[in-house]
Design a protein around this motif. Structure first.
Motif, PDB file in Angstrom:
ATOM      1  N   GLU A   1       0.211  -8.477   6.368  1.00 24.97           N
ATOM      2  CA  GLU A   1      -0.275  -9.838   6.606  1.00 24.97           C
ATOM      3  C   GLU A   1      -1.472  -9.843   7.556  1.00 24.97           C
ATOM      4  OE1 GLU A   1      -0.532 -13.671   5.619  1.00 24.97           O
ATOM      5  OE2 GLU A   1       0.801 -12.201   4.704  1.00 24.97           O
ATOM      6  N   LYS A   2      -1.472  -8.949   8.546  1.00 20.84           N
ATOM      7  CA  LYS A   2      -2.629  -8.837   9.451  1.00 20.84           C
ATOM      8  C   LYS A   2      -3.870  -8.443   8.671  1.00 20.84           C
ATOM      9  CE  LYS A   2       0.100  -7.427  13.459  1.00 20.84           C
ATOM     10  NZ  LYS A   2       0.497  -6.277  14.276  1.00 20.84           N
ATOM     11  N   GLN A   3      -3.718  -7.603   7.661  1.00 21.76           N
ATOM     12  CA  GLN A   3      -4.860  -7.183   6.845  1.00 21.76           C
ATOM     13  C   GLN A   3      -5.318  -8.332   5.939  1.00 21.76           C
ATOM     14  OE1 GLN A   3      -6.181  -3.765   6.314  1.00 21.76           O
ATOM     15  NE2 GLN A   3      -4.860  -2.726   7.764  1.00 21.76           N
ATOM     16  N   VAL A   4      -4.350  -9.056   5.347  1.00 24.24           N
ATOM     17  CA  VAL A   4      -4.689 -10.157   4.438  1.00 24.24           C
ATOM     18  C   VAL A   4      -5.422 -11.257   5.197  1.00 24.24           C
ATOM     19  CG1 VAL A   4      -3.698 -12.024   3.038  1.00 24.24           C
ATOM     20  CG2 VAL A   4      -2.813  -9.687   2.817  1.00 24.24           C
ATOM     21  N   GLN A   5      -4.997 -11.562   6.422  1.00 23.58           N
ATOM     22  CA  GLN A   5      -5.574 -12.655   7.210  1.00 23.58           C
ATOM     23  C   GLN A   5      -6.795 -12.229   8.032  1.00 23.58           C
ATOM     24  OE1 GLN A   5      -4.534 -15.778   6.901  1.00 23.58           O
ATOM     25  NE2 GLN A   5      -2.894 -15.140   5.524  1.00 23.58           N
ATOM     26  N   GLY A   6      -6.965 -10.935   8.256  1.00 30.25           N
ATOM     27  CA  GLY A   6      -8.006 -10.449   9.165  1.00 30.25           C
ATOM     28  C   GLY A   6      -9.355 -10.221   8.512  1.00 30.25           C
ATOM     29  N   LYS A   7     -10.334  -9.953   9.360  1.00 26.93           N
ATOM     30  CA  LYS A   7     -11.669  -9.565   8.898  1.00 26.93           C
ATOM     31  C   LYS A   7     -11.627  -8.065   8.667  1.00 26.93           C
ATOM     32  CE  LYS A   7     -16.519  -9.773  10.401  1.00 26.93           C
ATOM     33  NZ  LYS A   7     -17.019  -9.582   9.093  1.00 26.93           N
ATOM     34  N   LEU A   8     -11.905  -7.642   7.441  1.00 26.39           N
ATOM     35  CA  LEU A   8     -11.736  -6.241   7.060  1.00 26.39           C
ATOM     36  C   LEU A   8     -13.072  -5.516   6.953  1.00 26.39           C
ATOM     37  CD1 LEU A   8      -9.081  -6.690   4.208  1.00 26.39           C
ATOM     38  CD2 LEU A   8      -8.693  -6.290   6.655  1.00 26.39           C
ATOM     39  N   ASP A   9     -13.079  -4.272   7.383  1.00 29.89           N
ATOM     40  CA  ASP A   9     -14.240  -3.404   7.207  1.00 29.89           C
ATOM     41  C   ASP A   9     -14.367  -3.084   5.712  1.00 29.89           C
ATOM     42  OD1 ASP A   9     -16.262  -1.347   8.298  1.00 29.89           O
ATOM     43  OD2 ASP A   9     -14.935  -0.166   6.987  1.00 29.89           O
ATOM     44  N   PRO A  10     -15.538  -3.340   5.095  1.00 35.20           N
ATOM     45  CA  PRO A  10     -15.685  -3.145   3.641  1.00 35.20           C
ATOM     46  C   PRO A  10     -15.430  -1.705   3.174  1.00 35.20           C
ATOM     47  CG  PRO A  10     -17.492  -4.465   4.499  1.00 35.20           C
ATOM     48  CD  PRO A  10     -16.738  -3.961   5.682  1.00 35.20           C
ATOM     49  N   ASP A  11     -15.920  -0.709   3.934  1.00 37.85           N
ATOM     50  CA  ASP A  11     -15.708   0.688   3.519  1.00 37.85           C
ATOM     51  C   ASP A  11     -14.232   1.060   3.568  1.00 37.85           C
ATOM     52  OD1 ASP A  11     -18.414   1.047   3.085  1.00 37.85           O
ATOM     53  OD2 ASP A  11     -18.783   1.875   5.081  1.00 37.85           O
ATOM     54  N   CYS A  12     -13.552   0.624   4.624  1.00 42.61           N
ATOM     55  CA  CYS A  12     -12.119   0.881   4.772  1.00 42.61           C
ATOM     56  C   CYS A  12     -11.350   0.180   3.650  1.00 42.61           C
ATOM     57  CB  CYS A  12     -11.657   0.389   6.140  1.00 42.61           C
ATOM     58  SG  CYS A  12      -9.887   0.572   6.432  1.00 42.61           S
ATOM     59  N   ALA A  13     -11.724  -1.070   3.352  1.00 42.70           N
ATOM     60  CA  ALA A  13     -11.056  -1.828   2.291  1.00 42.70           C
ATOM     61  C   ALA A  13     -11.225  -1.130   0.948  1.00 42.70           C
ATOM     62  CB  ALA A  13     -11.604  -3.253   2.237  1.00 42.70           C
ATOM     63  N   ALA A  14     -12.418  -0.583   0.702  1.00 41.09           N
ATOM     64  CA  ALA A  14     -12.668   0.122  -0.566  1.00 41.09           C
ATOM     65  C   ALA A  14     -11.780   1.358  -0.684  1.00 41.09           C
ATOM     66  CB  ALA A  14     -14.142   0.497  -0.672  1.00 41.09           C
ATOM     67  N   LYS A  15     -11.593   2.090   0.425  1.00 38.93           N
ATOM     68  CA  LYS A  15     -10.727   3.280   0.407  1.00 38.93           C
ATOM     69  C   LYS A  15      -9.272   2.891   0.175  1.00 38.93           C
ATOM     70  CE  LYS A  15     -13.729   6.105   3.259  1.00 38.93           C
ATOM     71  NZ  LYS A  15     -13.991   6.669   4.572  1.00 38.93           N
ATOM     72  N   ASN A  16      -8.813   1.834   0.849  1.00 41.23           N
ATOM     73  CA  ASN A  16      -7.436   1.373   0.638  1.00 41.23           C
ATOM     74  C   ASN A  16      -7.237   0.864  -0.787  1.00 41.23           C
ATOM     75  OD1 ASN A  16      -6.581   2.048   3.197  1.00 41.23           O
ATOM     76  ND2 ASN A  16      -6.514  -0.037   3.962  1.00 41.23           N
ATOM     77  N   LEU A  17      -8.270   0.248  -1.357  1.00 44.07           N
ATOM     78  CA  LEU A  17      -8.202  -0.241  -2.725  1.00 44.07           C
ATOM     79  C   LEU A  17      -8.006   0.926  -3.699  1.00 44.07           C
ATOM     80  CD1 LEU A  17      -8.341  -2.807  -4.435  1.00 44.07           C
ATOM     81  CD2 LEU A  17     -10.820  -2.527  -4.517  1.00 44.07           C
ATOM     82  N   GLN A  18      -8.652   2.055  -3.427  1.00 43.12           N
ATOM     83  CA  GLN A  18      -8.483   3.242  -4.279  1.00 43.12           C
ATOM     84  C   GLN A  18      -7.032   3.746  -4.232  1.00 43.12           C
ATOM     85  OE1 GLN A  18     -11.417   6.008  -2.829  1.00 43.12           O
ATOM     86  NE2 GLN A  18     -13.061   5.124  -4.068  1.00 43.12           N
ATOM     87  N   VAL A  19      -6.428   3.692  -3.041  1.00 39.10           N
ATOM     88  CA  VAL A  19      -5.024   4.100  -2.909  1.00 39.10           C
ATOM     89  C   VAL A  19      -4.135   3.153  -3.708  1.00 39.10           C
ATOM     90  CG1 VAL A  19      -3.092   4.398  -1.305  1.00 39.10           C
ATOM     91  CG2 VAL A  19      -5.378   5.180  -0.653  1.00 39.10           C
TER      92      VAL A  19
END
Length: 196
Positions: free
Chosen positions: A151-169
């Protein structure tokens, strides 16, 4: 929510109680026999498990949380990650003769980060063992076991590069045929928005 304990791995502070948000798994069980049936064991075969990066960069300290999940998945002492394999937990859930009942199962790592927001995502195949040693396959589910961190990730401001890596997982997790929780879908959507 389930209860848990915050453990300071340095030993400098005493353990303290806490609450942990979870994704409950509802299993509907039908007993079409003429006698009560007792479910005595839950088996969880881990098909996929990964701790995602904290894309909010909330930081992490030495504290860990041990939550009282129905099924605690073993974590690797060296990496802290959830291990693949099958875990069995004893339980006692009775279904009356001719009845349909709902069993709620919670699953998560035996230890996870207490600070920062490191969501743990897992895909597991559940099976239930009856008192007569008959096993019922309950199917595969994919969930976020550490709901507060997600929920902290869904509501927070996310780093785009980090988000892209997590999206790959998550793309690898989504390749596993299973029923996916709404929380997991929301987390993936948050990463997809930030990675654009």
């Amino acid at each position: 929510m389930i209860t848990g304990t915050i453990i300071d791995s340095t030993g400098s502070y005493p353990d303290e109680p806490t609450d942990v948000g979870v994704t409950p798994i509802d299993v509907t069980v039908r007993n079409s026999g003429g006698e009560p049936s007792l479910i005595s064991q839950i088996n969880a075969e881990v098909l996929f498990a990964e701790t995602l990066s904290d894309c909010t960069f909330g930081g992490a300290g030495p504290a860990l949380v041990s939550a009282n999940y129905s099924v605690k998945l073993p974590t690797d002492a060296n990496t802290g990650g959830t291990r693949l394999g099958t875990t069995s937990t004893e339980t006692r859930f009775e279904v009356k003769a001719g009845a349909v009942d709902r069993m709620v199962v919670t699953i998560g790592p035996e230890k996870q980060q207490a600070s920062g927001s490191y969501p743990v995502v897992v895909a597991v195949r559940l099976s239930l063992v009856h008192d007569n040693n008959e096993t019922l396959d309950a199917g595969a589910v994919s969930i976020v076991s550490t709901l507060d961190n997600a929920e902290k990730q869904v509501q927070g401001k996310l780093d785009p590069d980090c988000a892209a890596k997590n999206l790959q997982v998550l793309d690898k997790l989504f390749a596993v045929q299973s029923i996916r929780s709404n929380e997991l879908e929301r987390l993936r959507a948050a990463y997809a928005r930030s990675a654009e």
